[in-house]
Scaffold this motif. Structure first.
Motif, PDB file in Angstrom:
ATOM      1  N   GLU A 134       3.897  -3.710   8.185  1.00 35.41           N
ATOM      2  CA  GLU A 134       5.065  -3.310   8.969  1.00 35.41           C
ATOM      3  C   GLU A 134       5.560  -4.556   9.690  1.00 35.41           C
ATOM      4  O   GLU A 134       4.834  -5.558   9.771  1.00 35.41           O
ATOM      5  CB  GLU A 134       4.680  -2.232   9.980  1.00 35.41           C
TER       6      GLU A 134
ATOM      7  N   ARG B 102      12.496   0.118   7.100  1.00 42.44           N
ATOM      8  CA  ARG B 102      13.026   0.932   6.005  1.00 42.44           C
ATOM      9  C   ARG B 102      14.451   1.377   6.312  1.00 42.44           C
ATOM     10  O   ARG B 102      14.781   1.704   7.444  1.00 42.44           O
ATOM     11  CB  ARG B 102      12.162   2.177   5.800  1.00 42.44           C
TER      12      ARG B 102
ATOM     13  N   THR C 258       2.975 -11.349   5.752  1.00 45.08           N
ATOM     14  CA  THR C 258       3.226 -11.125   4.328  1.00 45.08           C
ATOM     15  C   THR C 258       4.007  -9.841   4.099  1.00 45.08           C
ATOM     16  O   THR C 258       3.505  -8.752   4.353  1.00 45.08           O
ATOM     17  CB  THR C 258       1.887 -11.029   3.573  1.00 45.08           C
ATOM     18  N   TRP C 259       5.223  -9.961   3.624  1.00 44.47           N
ATOM     19  CA  TRP C 259       5.998  -8.761   3.283  1.00 44.47           C
ATOM     20  C   TRP C 259       5.810  -8.429   1.810  1.00 44.47           C
ATOM     21  O   TRP C 259       6.020  -9.293   0.949  1.00 44.47           O
ATOM     22  CB  TRP C 259       7.498  -8.949   3.557  1.00 44.47           C
TER      23      TRP C 259
HETATM   24  O1  PRX Z   1       8.780  -1.472   5.084  1.00 42.31           O
HETATM   25  C1  PRX Z   1       7.960  -2.445   4.502  1.00 42.31           C
HETATM   26  C2  PRX Z   1       6.628  -2.460   5.204  1.00 42.31           C
HETATM   27  O2  PRX Z   1       5.782  -1.623   4.456  1.00 42.31           O
HETATM   28  C3  PRX Z   1       6.466  -1.106   3.315  1.00 42.31           C
HETATM   29  C4  PRX Z   1       5.532  -1.022   2.150  1.00 42.31           C
HETATM   30  O3  PRX Z   1       4.535  -0.118   2.430  1.00 42.31           O
HETATM   31  P1  PRX Z   1       3.323   0.064   1.437  1.00 42.31           P
HETATM   32  O4  PRX Z   1       3.851   0.265   0.061  1.00 42.31           O
HETATM   33  O5  PRX Z   1       2.460   1.130   1.981  1.00 42.31           O
HETATM   34  O6  PRX Z   1       2.590  -1.306   1.428  1.00 42.31           O
HETATM   35  C5  PRX Z   1       2.063  -1.802   2.620  1.00 42.31           C
HETATM   36  C6  PRX Z   1       1.237  -3.024   2.320  1.00 42.31           C
HETATM   37  C7  PRX Z   1       1.865  -4.004   1.433  1.00 42.31           C
HETATM   38  C8  PRX Z   1       7.598  -2.066   3.091  1.00 42.31           C
HETATM   39  O7  PRX Z   1       8.638  -1.460   2.361  1.00 42.31           O
HETATM   40  N1  PRX Z   1       6.036  -3.803   5.275  1.00 42.31           N
HETATM   41  C9  PRX Z   1       4.965  -4.263   4.604  1.00 42.31           C
HETATM   42  N2  PRX Z   1       4.665  -5.510   4.993  1.00 42.31           N
HETATM   43  C10 PRX Z   1       5.570  -5.869   5.924  1.00 42.31           C
HETATM   44  C11 PRX Z   1       6.451  -4.784   6.101  1.00 42.31           C
HETATM   45  N3  PRX Z   1       7.477  -4.845   6.947  1.00 42.31           N
HETATM   46  C12 PRX Z   1       7.659  -5.983   7.640  1.00 42.31           C
HETATM   47  N4  PRX Z   1       6.850  -7.051   7.541  1.00 42.31           N
HETATM   48  C13 PRX Z   1       5.794  -7.045   6.705  1.00 42.31           C
HETATM   49  N5  PRX Z   1       4.990  -8.103   6.638  1.00 42.31           N
END
Ligand code: PRX
Length: 645
Positions: A385, A512, A409-410
């Motif tokens: 997040e 999101r 890491t996004w």
């Molecule tokens: O909104 C983004 C947020 O988590 C979402 C993905 O969730 P999930 O598929 O459960 O995976 C989480 C682990 C990779 C994304 O669409 N998100 C994930 N990492 C970040 C993030 N938002 C901001 N910064 C991040 N580093």
């Protein structure tokens, strides 16, 4: 954001890093200009193949079709285990730290090989064949990794279901991908409490007549029900099988696993990842983003039930022959110092966690951190997040003593691995920004009409070309794959996230833009939550939105309209909250439930979520235009009866 702080790469870090700034720029450019050449070279460096590819990449985002390393063959388990045995058979592969601080153990690559071979033969003995799906519902114990790698070894497709999900959620996932075998444990242990995994499995299986085998790992020895014709103890059946198991030769595009994740509509979808591209990308990002150096102890605190656990506890580190730490417990047990004590105990060099954990620990003050040394740490990471700059700064200064770069890491379940992230020896960081794309990743921002935005801009985050670890389909529903990710902005992968790009080209994820919530880094679809609420006879209609929450990032705010004639009571509220938890799991605990005599709708009957979000966030001065509502009076009523947060 005018006072953006920049933290340069520490020169000493850059000097020893795998990738420095010049290398990043050169390699990134090549990855975009000559993807086939770039990825072909990386694939040779990171992965052992039985058979080389005919073609690096074949793709069409309109169909959509994505194929990496077509014609090539490999085995993920071989890459994570066998090929390391000659050089590091006696080195630790997995460091396991139990929930109880007195329990830990190290598993060498040789031991991992024995365990995975044996587990593979157990699965074969119970009839599992290449291509079959196997459900894994496990606590954070090494057997969870053995189970995943055993599936990979024999070509079965694992579907790991997070141990915190309810029986109902397990059932849905088992049925959707037609799993016939389930691997679980008698109980899990978290924060000193037992989690009844086998009991949840039993309940789920009441609705899954085709499951013929449940392999049970003994973790606690607690009392469980036993179904003689279906259940087998791992330790008993393992004693009856061969010690060796040759890995199957898999095509690069053969499925490796399915992992369910929430979307904005309907039930969670089975994100399907394949073997070659995923494994390459997992290994490469693990090496470069965490700047993993031989002999280091690397710790990702995620659960294997999430993509982070798949890629960065199991596949990435093990493919690199790394030492990966697996933690059974929680950050606050026995006290709020636990994470840092574990870092000291196992001399952890790289620590990777979620902003929600950082915020929760921040609330406990510096004391629990400062009573530990943490001198082994050299890199910190965050995922799941957006991280607020205050939490980033605390992580950097208090946990890392201002010494350790932070990689924000996004990425997503769908992307398989890191997409936008600093490489710690190459990219200066800014608190709250995930910074720049990883090799081969082509991010872009578009407005709501799909027009590409240039330079400094804010918009919807899309990716314009494929990367090796991207999902290939939604299991059993390719149409949904296309509709969800490639239809909003045709020809591009739409992430569902919004982002801002600053003057330096850095990306700032804003969260999101669809109806997906991110609660403590866990994804939940509002549609799932609403469907659970309306299961109750008293509920006529429900709408769920997220609102800002200090620790969780987002909290769950539910508006519930009752059937005419039914009185709202506290008992009913409690019942509804419990219902949703039972349907989905404890992560789906509603924070605020407001009774709504009616919901704000447009004249065509569409719920205006924008208004519900504003009310939940207490932004009542900026409700915006309510004139298109069928009955604007509804809003006044909701405002008058706002629930307390
Ligand atoms: O909104 C983004 C947020 O988590 C979402 C993905 O969730 P999930 O598929 O459960 O995976 C989480 C682990 C990779 C994304 O669409 N998100 C994930 N990492 C970040 C993030 N938002 C901001 N910064 C991040 N580093």
């Amino acid at each position: 954001m005018s006072e953006e702080k920049v933290y340069p790469v520490p020169p000493a870090f850059a000097a020893k890093a795998h990738i420095n700034e010049t290398q990043y720029r050169d390699m990134y450019q090549r990855s975009i200009d000559d993807p086939d050449g770039f990825w072909g070279q990386q694939a040779e460096a990171f992965i052992s193949w039985y058979k080389p590819w005919d073609k690096v990449l074949d793709w069409d985002f309109n169909e959509p079709r994505i194929e990496w390393f077509g014609g090539a063959e490999l085995n993920a388990s071989y890459n994570c285990i066998d090929r390391h045995l000659d050089t590091r058979g006696d080195q630790t592969a997995i460091v396991w730290e139990g929930d109880d601080p007195a329990q830990d153990k190290c598993i060498t690559y040789n031991e991992l090989h024995r365990e995975v071979c044996s587990f593979s033969n157990v699965l074969k003995k119970r009839g599992v064949r290449k291509g079959d799906r196997v459900c894994i519902y496990m606590p954070m114990i090494p057997e969870a990794a053995y189970a995943m790698l055993a599936c990979a070894r024999i070509g079965a497709v694992h579907s790991v279901v997070f141990g915190g999900f309810s029986a109902e959620s397990i059932k849905d996932r088992i049925l959707d991908s037609d799993c016939r075998v389930v691997i679980t444990a008698d109980e899990g242990v978290r924060g000193g409490k037992a989690v009844a995994l086998k009991a949840h499995t039993d309940k789920a299986l009441e609705g899954c007549p085709d499951v013929h085998t449940v392999v049970v790992v003994r973790r606690t020895g607690g009392h469980i029900q036993w179904h003689e014709e279906r259940d087998v103890w791992l330790h008993e059946i393992a004693a009856t099988v061969d010690a060796n198991c040759e890995p199957e030769h898999m095509s690069a595009e053969d499925p490796l696993f399915i992992l369910y994740t929430s979307g904005s509509t309907g039930k969670p979808k089975g994100v399907l990842h394949t073997t070659g591209g995923y494994l390459l990308y997992a290994a490469m990002t693990h090496q470069y983003v965490f700047d993993y150096q031989d002999g280091e102890t690397y710790w990702c605190t995620a659960d294997v039930g999430w993509i982070t656990g798949h890629t960065y506890i199991v596949y990435g580190p093990l493919a690199n022959g790394a030492k990966t730490l697996m933690f059974e417990g929680i950050p606050t047990w026995p006290d709020a110092s636990r994470f840092w004590q574990v870092c000291d105990k196992h001399q952890v060099t790289t620590f990777y966690t979620a902003p929600t954990a950082i915020r929760a620990l921040m609330r406990e003050g510096e004391g629990p951190v400062k009573k530990t040394s943490r001198s082994s740490l050299r890199l910190l990471g965050t995922v799941g997040e957006p991280i607020n700059p205050e939490a980033w700064e605390w992580y950097y200064h208090v946990v890392g003593d201002g010494r350790c770069p932070i990689v924000d890491t996004w990425w997503q379940t769908e992307t398989g691995g890191h997409m936008i992230t600093p490489l710690p020896g190459a990219i200066a960081t800014k608190p709250g920004s995930a910074t720049v794309p990883f090799f081969g990743v082509a991010p872009a921002l578009v407005d709501n009409e799909g027009k590409l935005l240039e330079g400094e801009a804010e918009g919807n985050l899309v990716i314009t070309r494929p990367w090796p670890a991207m999902m290939r389909t939604v299991y059993g529903d390719h149409k949904r794959f296309k509709e969800t990710y490639f239809s909003t902005y045709p020809g591009m992968y739409f992430s569902g996230d919004g982002a801002r790009r600053d003057k330096d080209g850095y990306y700032w994820i804003t969260g999101r833009v669809d109806d997906v919530l991110n609660v403590s880094g866990h994804r939940l679809g509002t549609a799932e939550l609403e469907s659970a609420l309306v299961l109750h006879d008293a509920v006529a209609e429900a709408a769920v939105v997220g609102y800002p929450h200090d620790i969780k990032g987002q909290g769950i705010y539910a508006y519930v309209t009752l059937v005419k004639g039914i009185e709202p009571t506290d008992a009913l509220k409690t019942e509804l909250i419990k219902l949703v938890r039972n349907e989905i799991g404890p992560i789906a605990t509603i924070d605020v439930l407001q009774w709504a005599p009616a919901l704000p709708k447009t004249r065509s009957g569409k719920i205006m979520r924008r208004i519900l979000r504003k009310i939940a966030a207490n932004e009542i001065d900026s409700l915006g235009d309510t004139s298109t509502l069928a009955d604007p009076g509804v809003v006044d009523e909701l405002l008058a009866n706002r629930a307390h947060q």
